[in-house]
Design an enzyme around this catalytic site. Structure first.
Site, PDB file in Angstrom:
ATOM      1  N   CYS A 136       0.973  -1.543  -0.233  1.00 37.76           N
ATOM      2  CA  CYS A 136       0.320   0.341  -0.009  1.00 37.76           C
ATOM      3  C   CYS A 136       0.904   1.399   0.069  1.00 37.76           C
ATOM      4  O   CYS A 136       0.274   2.460  -0.280  1.00 37.76           O
ATOM      5  CB  CYS A 136      -0.892  -0.050   1.402  1.00 37.76           C
ATOM      6  SG  CYS A 136      -2.363  -1.244   1.212  1.00 37.76           S
ATOM      7  N   CYS A 456       0.822   2.493   6.404  1.00 33.92           N
ATOM      8  CA  CYS A 456       0.640   0.845   6.665  1.00 33.92           C
ATOM      9  C   CYS A 456       0.512   0.250   5.796  1.00 33.92           C
ATOM     10  O   CYS A 456       0.039   0.712   4.451  1.00 33.92           O
ATOM     11  CB  CYS A 456       0.266   0.509   7.944  1.00 33.92           C
ATOM     12  SG  CYS A 456      -2.047  -0.063   6.958  1.00 33.92           S
TER      13      CYS A 456
END
Length: 472
Positions: A136, A456
């Site tokens: 991500c 994250c």
């Protein structure tokens, strides 16, 4: 570690008053959209170090997978973002030194999607390009790779971006079926081919579907988010409140025209798409009716307090300040210190912001009080709130980070005020550029000087970057 967090973090003084603190930090849907910041602070420029600036950032509308983009390919969206960046900046197509894109689930036909999108967008075929992947934070990696090339003196002008296309992900035959099919290509006689075909069994036809799961632990990210929320004592109510906040603020920002990085995209054979379609303010009553999505029946993570599968692309123009000014550009922001961190993917999979934010601030010589704008990636509401609790815990700082004291949680009146991944959408490879561009735009709008991006990523990875507003 989970049991230790369950027992210890819940007993931290910060947690006993967390609900009250969170509520008083403008969690409600009436959170203010703007803040007036009049502080005068030092610049983060360093002697002998190049100033690297964000000139412009754009993105296609982020759409729910399976909607208007469903018949496209990833490079189509990436090409649209690149063309939008060219249109918005007016930079000549041969003035860019390098192009870098991030993506997570690759289309096998366009494995170097950066190159295919660049050629499709009309950039010079003399401009090299490559594609990176870091879950991500892939487009964050694309940007910081570009920063490194500029800092090293290899380039002056970089286009970085990211793309994700969840409407059509690769679905493979089973391993046994693939082996048979590959052997068929090598079989030299009819008898050999018939023998291979005769070895096929019904079970061989079961496809391998992609899953948002950790290879090292075989656990889905949603399951991990549910465990993390439980470990930090994040309730279902708190998660639903945060999700509602995200959608409500995103809707306000969209209606107010603040999402100026969104460019219109013409879907071939269909209408022009001009805005995100996942923003859906609801009510606490409606959110409360949804069942647990991962740990059933008693989990707290639901479809509504999780980010949804999204199609979209983003692109930014990064330059040395000297080059940008020489070409007549007015930069939006300086890209300053950044870090990448990694933790245990089993119990700390989604704690990247808690680990990376203090490190980035230390490198920049700043504290949380210096930051005017916070933009954190919202993978799950429970993940965000667990990170905020970790950042506000002396015990966590001392036990897991080797710090003497907590860094502190961001004030909610500065946090993700234009919505976040829960509402705007989260194309895995493209979100990082959205975060950075949003910080730059919010700093301009709100009169702030410093912003902090944090996210994250799968694998227990985390990233944070300090951004400084460019003098207006």
């Amino acid at each position: 570690m989970t049991s230790m967090l369950m027992n210890s973090v819940r007993n931290c003084p910060v947690n006993s008053t967390w609900a009250v603190q969170f509520a008083t930090r403008s969690l409600s849907t009436s959170s203010q959209m703007h803040a007036t910041v009049t502080k005068s602070k030092k610049t983060l420029a360093k002697p002998g170090v190049k100033n690297i600036v964000l000139v412009e950032g754009v993105r296609t509308p982020f759409l729910l997978s399976g909607t208007a983009y469903a018949d496209l390919m990833p490079h189509d969206l990436a090409r649209g973002a690149l063309q939008g960046l060219l249109t918005k900046t007016g930079i000549p197509k041969d003035y860019v030194d390098y192009i870098i894109y991030g993506t997570v689930i690759q289309e096998v036909k366009t494995s170097n999607v950066a190159r295919e999108a660049a050629l499709g967008a009309g950039f010079s075929d003399k401009i090299p390009s490559h594609t990176v992947t870091q879950a991500c934070i892939s487009s964050n990696q694309a940007m910081t790779t570009g920063v490194g090339l500029i800092a090293a003196g290899q380039c002056d002008s970089i286009v970085a971006g990211g793309v994700e296309f969840m409407s059509d992900v690769p679905i493979r035959h089973s391993r046994k079926m693939r082996k048979i099919m590959l052997s068929l290509n090598k079989a030299k006689t009819l008898g050999a081919r018939l023998a291979l075909l005769g070895s096929i069994r019904m079970g061989h036809l079961n496809p391998e579907l992609p899953a948002v799961a950790e290879f090292s632990t075989a656990e889905t990210m949603g399951h991990s988010a549910d465990r993390l929320a439980a470990a930090f004592g994040v309730t279902r109510l708190e998660q639903d409140e945060f999700a509602l906040r995200s959608h409500t603020l995103a809707k306000k920002a969209q209606d107010a025209g603040l999402l100026s990085d969104v460019i219109s995209f013409k879907v071939p054979g269909k209408d022009i798409v001009s805005k995100d379609n996942g923003i859906r303010p609801s009510s606490m009553e409606q959110l409360g009716k949804l069942k647990a999505a991962f740990i059933k029946p008693h989990g707290t993570v639901t479809a509504a307090n999780s980010s949804f599968l999204t199609d979209g692309a983003s692109a930014v123009l990064i330059m040395s300040e000297e080059k940008a000014l020489a070409m007549g550009f007015k930069p939006k922001a300086y890209l300053r210190d950044f870090v990448y961190m990694s933790q245990d993917p089993k119990d700390q999979l989604l704690l990247g912001p808690a680990y990376s934010s203090p490190k980035a601030l230390e490198r920049a010589g700043l504290t949380m009080d210096d930051i005017d704008v916070f933009e954190f990636h919202e993978a799950f509401a429970g993940q965000i709130m667990a990170n905020l609790k970790a950042m506000d815990s002396d015990w966590f700082a001392q036990t897991y980070m080797g710090r003497k004291s907590k860094v502190g949680a961001p004030p909610m009146e500065k946090f993700n005020l234009w919505g976040g991944s829960l509402s705007l959408g989260h194309p895995f490879g493209a979100t990082g550029c959205r975060l950075v561009t949003t910080v730059a735009h919010r700093l301009q709008k709100e009169g702030g000087q410093y912003g902090l991006v944090a996210a994250c990523a799968a694998g227990g990875l985390g990233h944070a970057m300090v951004i400084e507003a460019y003098p207006q």
